[in-house]
Design a protein around this motif. Structure first.
Motif, short mmCIF file in Angstrom:
data_model
loop_
_atom_site.label_atom_id
_atom_site.label_comp_id
_atom_site.label_asym_id
_atom_site.label_seq_id
_atom_site.Cartn_x
_atom_site.Cartn_y
_atom_site.Cartn_z
N ALA A 133 1.81 18.45 40.73
CA ALA A 133 2.60 17.43 41.43
C ALA A 133 2.37 16.03 40.88
O ALA A 133 3.06 15.09 41.28
N ARG A 135 2.57 12.68 38.85
CA ARG A 135 3.63 11.99 38.16
C ARG A 135 3.06 10.79 37.40
O ARG A 135 1.89 10.42 37.57
N ARG A 182 5.15 14.19 24.87
CA ARG A 182 6.12 14.43 25.95
C ARG A 182 7.20 13.36 26.01
O ARG A 182 8.35 13.65 26.31
N ILE A 186 10.20 11.64 30.94
CA ILE A 186 9.87 12.71 31.87
C ILE A 186 9.02 12.14 32.99
O ILE A 186 8.01 11.48 32.74
N TRP A 188 7.40 13.87 35.44
CA TRP A 188 6.24 14.68 35.79
C TRP A 188 5.18 14.58 34.70
O TRP A 188 5.50 14.53 33.52
N CYS A 191 4.97 19.26 32.28
CA CYS A 191 6.30 19.84 32.42
C CYS A 191 6.43 21.06 31.51
O CYS A 191 5.65 21.25 30.58
N ILE A 199 11.08 19.74 29.29
CA ILE A 199 12.08 19.87 30.35
C ILE A 199 11.64 19.03 31.53
O ILE A 199 10.48 19.09 31.95
N ASP A 200 12.55 18.25 32.08
CA ASP A 200 12.20 17.30 33.13
C ASP A 200 12.13 17.98 34.49
O ASP A 200 13.00 17.82 35.35
N ARG A 201 11.09 18.73 34.70
CA ARG A 201 10.75 19.30 36.00
C ARG A 201 9.28 19.66 35.98
O ARG A 201 8.66 19.76 34.93
N CYS A 202 8.72 19.86 37.17
CA CYS A 202 7.29 20.17 37.23
C CYS A 202 7.06 21.64 36.91
O CYS A 202 7.99 22.46 36.96
N GLU A 204 5.41 25.46 37.51
CA GLU A 204 5.12 26.33 38.64
C GLU A 204 3.60 26.45 38.77
O GLU A 204 2.87 26.35 37.78
#
Length: 277
Positions: A133, A135, A182, A186, A188, A191, A199-202, A204
């Motif tokens: 989580a 950032r 990176r 972005i 996060w 990523c 890829i611009d998301r966190c 899993e």
């Protein structure tokens, strides 16, 4: 919420299998045998959580709450006293393992990210959810080259007020190297990477566990050892290392965000720390 859902489903399934037609409203006469039966195969902490789940659902349904009944209390005492199942603890990812895992990472974008992620997770002693989580705005570089990190959400801080943790300069350098690859677009800290592109998301939470287990396999550890590592291993191993280094419990609690010495003691109980050596 996922845990509550699973616990309520377990209660409902048990009621069906044992001839109790109506799981809710959950009467004392239904809940007691459920708790005692589950205590034969589950840790007391898990049985306690199942009781909390039943209590929560009854309150949401605006039903009377029987879970404080004295018979319920007696049933839970039986479960705790018959505790034959030792709570499972992930194998500690101590510094000696961490160094081997870092060296095993390939010289690729994935390896670069994983090295920074493992090193940071170890020093922050955060859970998987807190690590993924993070950032960009949660990281502040200090004058000595180390980092000040705001871990916004955790099991102990669910509402986002968070806790402050710090890193070494070495970890800061690893993270800066990853961030240079990176790029600034972005949000996060860590990523996914697909075909060499970020890829611009966190990530899993399962990614961290997979990274640790794959590193253990590359290092040639046996199957039982690989299975004993989990995403929680960084938190366990770092606490054990700090104990061996001579840090007092107040410093370890501060570094890892533990609310009590009792909770911390569970993490330290398997540390290879011989005070007589």
């Amino acid at each position: 919420m996922r845990s509550y859902r699973a616990d309520v489903e377990a209660f409902e399934n048990w009621c069906v299998e044992n001839g109790f037609n109506a799981p809710f409203p959950a009467a004392v006469e239904t809940a007691c045998p459920f708790l005692e039966d589950r205590g034969k195969c589950l840790a007391p902490s898990t049985v306690q959580r199942r009781l909390y789940a039943i209590r929560k659902v009854r309150r949401l349904l605006r039903l009377p709450d029987p879970t404080h009944d004295e018979d319920i209390n007696l049933a839970m005492r039986k479960v705790r006293r018959a505790d034959t199942i030792r709570p499972h603890q992930a194998k500690g990812l101590t510094r000696n393992y961490l160094e081997k895992f870092l060296e095993s990472e390939p010289d690729t974008p994935w390896g670069l990210r994983n090295r920074a992620m493992l090193e940071l997770g170890y020093e922050l002693m955060t859970r998987r959810s807190g690590l993924i989580a993070l950032r960009n705005q949660d990281i502040t570089e200090r004058e000595d080259g180390s980092l000040r990190v705001l871990i916004r959400r955790s099991k102990a801080h669910p509402f986002g007020n968070g806790r402050i943790a710090f890193t070494s300069k070495r970890t800061a350098d690893l993270l800066i190297e990853w961030l240079a690859y990176r790029g600034p677009d972005i949000g996060w800290l860590f990523c996914p990477i697909s075909q060499g592109k970020v890829i611009d998301r966190c990530l899993e939470t399962t990614t961290i566990r997979r990274v640790i287990k794959e590193a253990a396999q590359r290092c040639g550890l046996c199957a039982d050892q690989v299975a004993s590592f989990s995403g929680h291993s960084m938190r366990v191993g770092a606490a054990q290392d700090l104990l061996i280094r001579g840090c007092d419990t107040a410093a370890i609690r501060r570094a890892g965000g533990w609310e009590s010495v009792k909770l911390l003691a569970r993490y330290l109980e398997k540390a290879e720390h011989n005070v007589w050596a």
